[in-house]
Design an enzyme around this catalytic site. Structure first.
Site, PDB file in Angstrom:
ATOM      1  N   ASP A  23       0.867  -1.182   0.000  1.00  0.00           N
ATOM      2  CA  ASP A  23       0.000   0.000   0.000  1.00  0.00           C
ATOM      3  C   ASP A  23       0.902   1.231   0.000  1.00  0.00           C
ATOM      4  O   ASP A  23       2.030   1.163  -0.490  1.00  0.00           O
ATOM      5  CB  ASP A  23      -0.948  -0.025   1.205  1.00  0.00           C
ATOM      6  CG  ASP A  23      -2.278   0.656   0.906  1.00  0.00           C
ATOM      7  OD1 ASP A  23      -2.258   1.871   0.628  1.00  0.00           O
ATOM      8  OD2 ASP A  23      -3.319  -0.002   0.941  1.00  0.00           O
ATOM      9  N   GLY A  45       4.560  -0.374  -4.013  1.00  0.00           N
ATOM     10  CA  GLY A  45       3.605   0.299  -3.153  1.00  0.00           C
ATOM     11  C   GLY A  45       2.745   1.268  -3.930  1.00  0.00           C
ATOM     12  O   GLY A  45       2.753   1.306  -5.167  1.00  0.00           O
ATOM     13  N   HIS A  46       2.011   2.104  -3.189  1.00  0.00           N
ATOM     14  CA  HIS A  46       1.074   3.044  -3.800  1.00  0.00           C
ATOM     15  C   HIS A  46       1.584   4.478  -3.769  1.00  0.00           C
ATOM     16  O   HIS A  46       0.824   5.412  -4.015  1.00  0.00           O
ATOM     17  CB  HIS A  46      -0.289   2.961  -3.095  1.00  0.00           C
ATOM     18  CG  HIS A  46      -0.977   1.643  -3.271  1.00  0.00           C
ATOM     19  ND1 HIS A  46      -2.212   1.359  -2.712  1.00  0.00           N
ATOM     20  CD2 HIS A  46      -0.614   0.521  -3.942  1.00  0.00           C
ATOM     21  CE1 HIS A  46      -2.570   0.124  -3.035  1.00  0.00           C
ATOM     22  NE2 HIS A  46      -1.615  -0.402  -3.773  1.00  0.00           N
ATOM     23  N   GLY A  47       2.866   4.659  -3.431  1.00  0.00           N
ATOM     24  CA  GLY A  47       3.454   5.981  -3.484  1.00  0.00           C
ATOM     25  C   GLY A  47       3.507   6.670  -2.135  1.00  0.00           C
ATOM     26  O   GLY A  47       3.372   6.048  -1.078  1.00  0.00           O
TER      27      GLY A  47
END
Length: 399
Positions: free
Chosen positions: A226, A248-250
């Site tokens: 995430d 991941g999502h940044g």
């Protein structure tokens, strides 16, 4: 000369006696003129990877916390299994937790009654350090996680109402849920951390920060399933720099707009590298949100390597279940010197609220190249955003 040798021997033996003496069976080691060290093994903790050491950890912490002056709690080398652990203050002096071994989270989810594995609460003057690892053993729990289930799996490390703190050098591995949360904290520094989980592990954010001020996250390597770092509501004066992120999502601000959420201001993210993440520099707010402000935000000197959404403001996050407009006001946001590659053809997406358009959005020196199919070019998309574009621009700006 003989008398001097006798005196030296007496001092040496006295020193050994001081090192071995204890109170209620606890070995105390003087470290400098003030600090006292407590070893969890003297409270019965066993590094065998089988014994539940939670109560041994808590007893050792409580004695250290109530001792006079600075105290250090040591988890030595070895594999220490533990269920829920509560490290609570206030303490009589500054506290240090030094982790040299590996702490393993129990795999039975029924033992986590509060949704947290290790909880630090109401401590003024805390250091968590060492070369050790907190291994949540989340791989045992992820298959049981229903994506539609709203409740999250246990957080590995939770810091709540902690101030004047330093967390450094430790490793966090395979948390069941979030690896670390920092909530209602002040003057908090996180440095040189390594946080690791598979890219497909659910809701395993690296560091989540909320309702805190003067928090700095620096020089860390984070790759999870995430957000590498998520900056939630109620934060002010948050600094993030020197982060290597991916998978991941940044590095995200939000999601914002839940009931009771508070304003966010003064967020700076600089000198970071993101590789293979689904988002890069992201601000996200919920549809049908309550009213608040997110302002004074800077993303600067960021390298994107094959990132799907390098620059994105999404004010329609979670819009599948809610159709109303976001009431979060986003303003005074600056994206500067962001360069690298995008795997999607829309590298800049400013999707702002119809009810509360974004204002004061600035993009300066954006230099992104498309790493997808040959012959395609990058573009920028703007909706309800008052934005200015200056300097080198790839993709070109939008209105």
């Amino acid at each position: 000369m003989a008398l001097q040798k006798i005196e030296v021997k007496v001092v040496f033996l006295l020193g050994l006696a001081l090192l071995s003496c204890g109170v209620e069976g606890t070995r105390r080691v003087l470290e400098g003129p003030d600090a006292t060290v407590f070893d969890v093994t003297t409270h019965g903790a066993k590094p065998d990877g089988k014994t539940n050491n939670a109560m041994m950890f808590i007893r050792a912490w409580n004695e250290a916390c109530q001792s006079a002056g600075p105290a250090k709690l040591v988890i030595p080398e070895g594999n220490f299994l533990a269920g829920e652990v509560f490290f609570k203050g206030p303490c009589k002096g500054p506290m240090t937790l030094e982790v040299l071994g590996t702490v393993l989270g129990k795999t039975d989810l029924s033992e986590y009654t509060t949704g947290v594995w290790i909880d630090f609460e109401k401590v003024d003057g805390l250091t968590v350090t060492g070369t050790g690892t907190f291994n949540g053993q989340g791989e045992s729990a992820w298959p049981s996680k229903d994506p539609s289930q709203k409740s999250l799996l246990p957080i590995s490390l939770k810091f709540q109402f902690v101030q004047n703190a330093l967390v450094e050098k430790i490793n966090l591995l395979n948390s069941k849920g979030f690896h670390m949360t920092v909530t209602s904290c002040n003057n908090f520094k996180l440095d040189s951390l390594t946080i690791t989980a598979p890219g497909d592990s659910p809701n395993t954010d690296g560091i989540h920060i909320s309702r805190s001020d003067l928090v700095n996250v620096t020089n860390s390597v984070i790759g999870t399933g995430d957000d590498c770092i998520s900056i939630g509501e109620g934060n002010s004066d948050i600094g993030v720099s020197g982060i290597t992120c991916g998978p991941g999502h940044g590095i995200s601000i939000g999601s914002l707009g839940h009931p009771q959420d508070k304003d966010v201001k003064g967020i700076t993210v600089k000198n970071c590298t993101l590789t293979g993440t689904t988002n890069g520099a992201r601000i996200k707010t919920l549809s049908e949100s309550n009213q608040l402000v997110a302002s004074s935000i800077i993303y600067e000197d960021i390298i994107m390597n094959d990132v799907k959404n390098p620059i994105i403001i999404d004010q329609h996050y979670n819009s599948k279940s809610k159709t109303g407009s976001s009431k979060v006001k986003i303003s005074d946001v600056h994206f500067k010197n962001i360069r690298g590659t995008s795997v999607s053809d829309v590298a800049v997406a400013l999707d702002c609220s119809e009810a509360n358009p974004c204002e004061g959005i600035e993009l300066v020196d954006i230099d992104l190249a498309y790493s997808g199919a040959r012959g395609s070019s990058l573009s920028a998309a703007c909706s309800n955003a008052k934005a200015t574009f200056t300097g080198k621009l790839s993709p070109v700006g939008c209105v």
